[in-house]
Design a protein around this motif. Sequence first.
Motif, mmCIF file in Angstrom:
data_model
loop_
_atom_site.group_PDB
_atom_site.id
_atom_site.type_symbol
_atom_site.label_atom_id
_atom_site.label_comp_id
_atom_site.label_asym_id
_atom_site.label_seq_id
_atom_site.Cartn_x
_atom_site.Cartn_y
_atom_site.Cartn_z
ATOM 1 N N ASP A 257 0.823 -1.211 0.000
ATOM 2 C CA ASP A 257 0.000 0.000 0.000
ATOM 3 C C ASP A 257 0.858 1.262 0.000
ATOM 4 O O ASP A 257 2.073 1.215 0.066
ATOM 5 C CB ASP A 257 -0.960 -0.009 1.188
ATOM 6 N N ILE A 258 0.179 2.395 -0.092
ATOM 7 C CA ILE A 258 0.882 3.663 -0.226
ATOM 8 C C ILE A 258 1.652 4.009 1.046
ATOM 9 O O ILE A 258 2.774 4.495 0.985
ATOM 10 C CB ILE A 258 -0.112 4.793 -0.577
ATOM 11 N N ALA A 259 1.032 3.757 2.186
ATOM 12 C CA ALA A 259 1.661 4.138 3.451
ATOM 13 C C ALA A 259 2.851 3.245 3.782
ATOM 14 O O ALA A 259 3.899 3.713 4.208
ATOM 15 C CB ALA A 259 0.639 4.082 4.575
ATOM 16 N N LYS A 260 2.689 1.948 3.550
ATOM 17 C CA LYS A 260 3.727 0.989 3.918
ATOM 18 C C LYS A 260 4.925 1.114 2.976
ATOM 19 O O LYS A 260 4.789 1.065 1.763
ATOM 20 C CB LYS A 260 3.159 -0.432 3.861
ATOM 21 N N GLY A 261 6.062 1.289 3.533
ATOM 22 C CA GLY A 261 7.268 1.373 2.712
ATOM 23 C C GLY A 261 7.438 2.704 2.007
ATOM 24 O O GLY A 261 8.253 2.811 1.092
ATOM 25 N N ARG A 262 6.684 3.726 2.430
ATOM 26 C CA ARG A 262 6.750 5.038 1.774
ATOM 27 C C ARG A 262 8.188 5.574 1.733
ATOM 28 O O ARG A 262 8.675 6.000 0.682
ATOM 29 C CB ARG A 262 5.852 6.016 2.516
ATOM 30 N N GLY A 263 8.854 5.549 2.888
ATOM 31 C CA GLY A 263 10.221 6.068 2.971
ATOM 32 C C GLY A 263 11.167 5.332 2.055
ATOM 33 O O GLY A 263 12.032 5.939 1.414
ATOM 34 N N LYS A 264 10.992 4.013 1.971
ATOM 35 C CA LYS A 264 11.860 3.201 1.131
ATOM 36 C C LYS A 264 11.651 3.524 -0.347
ATOM 37 O O LYS A 264 12.605 3.603 -1.125
ATOM 38 C CB LYS A 264 11.584 1.720 1.402
ATOM 39 N N LEU A 265 10.397 3.717 -0.720
ATOM 40 C CA LEU A 265 10.080 4.052 -2.111
ATOM 41 C C LEU A 265 10.707 5.389 -2.506
ATOM 42 O O LEU A 265 11.290 5.521 -3.585
ATOM 43 C CB LEU A 265 8.560 4.123 -2.311
ATOM 44 N N VAL A 266 10.577 6.360 -1.625
ATOM 45 C CA VAL A 266 11.110 7.696 -1.908
ATOM 46 C C VAL A 266 12.634 7.660 -1.966
ATOM 47 O O VAL A 266 13.251 8.258 -2.852
ATOM 48 C CB VAL A 266 10.630 8.722 -0.865
ATOM 49 N N ALA A 267 13.249 6.937 -1.024
ATOM 50 C CA ALA A 267 14.713 6.825 -1.001
ATOM 51 C C ALA A 267 15.232 6.176 -2.280
ATOM 52 O O ALA A 267 16.250 6.600 -2.842
ATOM 53 C CB ALA A 267 15.156 6.024 0.221
ATOM 54 N N ALA A 268 14.529 5.145 -2.739
ATOM 55 C CA ALA A 268 14.935 4.465 -3.974
ATOM 56 C C ALA A 268 14.823 5.413 -5.165
ATOM 57 O O ALA A 268 15.680 5.421 -6.058
ATOM 58 C CB ALA A 268 14.071 3.228 -4.195
ATOM 59 N N TYR A 269 13.774 6.219 -5.179
ATOM 60 C CA TYR A 269 13.561 7.161 -6.285
ATOM 61 C C TYR A 269 14.642 8.240 -6.304
ATOM 62 O O TYR A 269 15.061 8.693 -7.370
ATOM 63 C CB TYR A 269 12.177 7.800 -6.162
ATOM 64 N N HIS A 270 15.117 8.630 -5.127
ATOM 65 C CA HIS A 270 16.179 9.632 -5.007
ATOM 66 C C HIS A 270 17.369 9.283 -5.892
ATOM 67 O O HIS A 270 18.011 10.172 -6.454
ATOM 68 C CB HIS A 270 16.674 9.692 -3.552
ATOM 69 N N ASN A 271 17.683 7.996 -5.972
ATOM 70 C CA ASN A 271 18.892 7.550 -6.663
ATOM 71 C C ASN A 271 18.697 7.258 -8.143
ATOM 72 O O ASN A 271 19.649 6.865 -8.823
ATOM 73 C CB ASN A 271 19.459 6.305 -5.954
ATOM 74 N N THR A 272 17.472 7.416 -8.635
ATOM 75 C CA THR A 272 17.247 7.240 -10.070
ATOM 76 C C THR A 272 17.698 8.499 -10.801
ATOM 77 O O THR A 272 17.829 9.570 -10.199
ATOM 78 C CB THR A 272 15.757 6.978 -10.381
ATOM 79 N N GLU A 273 17.928 8.378 -12.108
ATOM 80 C CA GLU A 273 18.334 9.547 -12.895
ATOM 81 C C GLU A 273 17.256 10.622 -12.860
ATOM 82 O O GLU A 273 17.545 11.811 -12.756
ATOM 83 C CB GLU A 273 18.636 9.129 -14.342
ATOM 84 N N GLU A 274 15.998 10.184 -12.950
ATOM 85 C CA GLU A 274 14.894 11.143 -12.903
ATOM 86 C C GLU A 274 14.818 11.809 -11.530
ATOM 87 O O GLU A 274 14.575 13.020 -11.427
ATOM 88 C CB GLU A 274 13.573 10.450 -13.209
ATOM 89 N N GLY A 275 15.038 11.018 -10.477
ATOM 90 C CA GLY A 275 15.019 11.570 -9.123
ATOM 91 C C GLY A 275 16.082 12.633 -8.926
ATOM 92 O O GLY A 275 15.829 13.688 -8.332
ATOM 93 N N LYS A 276 17.278 12.371 -9.439
ATOM 94 C CA LYS A 276 18.369 13.356 -9.336
ATOM 95 C C LYS A 276 18.020 14.623 -10.115
ATOM 96 O O LYS A 276 18.283 15.736 -9.652
ATOM 97 C CB LYS A 276 19.667 12.751 -9.868
#
Length: 263
Positions: A199-218
């Motif tokens: 779900d959206i709430a579960k693992g929210r921080g992990k999802l955002v952290a993973a996105y940080h390191n993508t080219e699009e996230g940067k």
Amino acid sequence: MSTKHLSGKRKAVVVLLVLSVAALAVGAIVYKNRQSRRKADSYGGEFYRDGDSRDGKVMKLLIGTRKMQDTLGEDNIYPDYYKQVKMAVMNDSDQGEAFRSTERNMLENYALYRTAEKRGFAVSEKELKRHVDKVLKGMEKSGDYKKLDAMYRGQGTTFKKEYIANRRWNIYDATFKKWDDSIIAGNPGRIKGDDAGGDIAKGRGKLVAAYHNTEEGKALRKALRDCRIALKKYGSNARAVKRHYGSSLDFALKLKTVKGNAE
């Protein structure tokens, strides 16, 4: 002194005068152009006055940032950034915290949207319209709706028009609602091998952290830093933002394409 010699001196004086006038004219043009550029790049003021009611401030902010979006284009994130910062300040945040909370929120929303898209919860144009219509119908039942709409009509628009124009928010809202509905139905839409949580709430921080390191996230993080600089320098002057940043602040939210429809 001969008449011929005097005539030559007069010619020289005339030439000097002509050159001086020409130099002054060029200088005036250069000065005018510099002043025009300064004016074009000047800081854009607030959309509302300090004495406006809270509802009045929100209304003028929404209308103003919608006009900014018209100038900058649908995919540009600056109007949303500007709007969120001003809303945070309106809610008593200092400007530094307003910048930080806006950047966290925008990065999180984009990260979650990409996850929802990946898991098959992106909405089509038709689904988006159906969602917005449903939300508006619910709002219209409120006792305050007519009063609120009258305020917008006083500004030459309608509440409905401005709500529909807030497209980025509506796409997020419709997409996350579709994801939530799937969870409620007992089908969280996990991807095989994905341990971030269903779900959206579960693992929210992990999802955002993973996105940080993508080219699009940067790229988005850099664009958000540029938005902060642009807001400090140009404020609501959307034309100056467009001139200095071009398409570097564009981040599109692509809707689901339904086979057989150009959605």
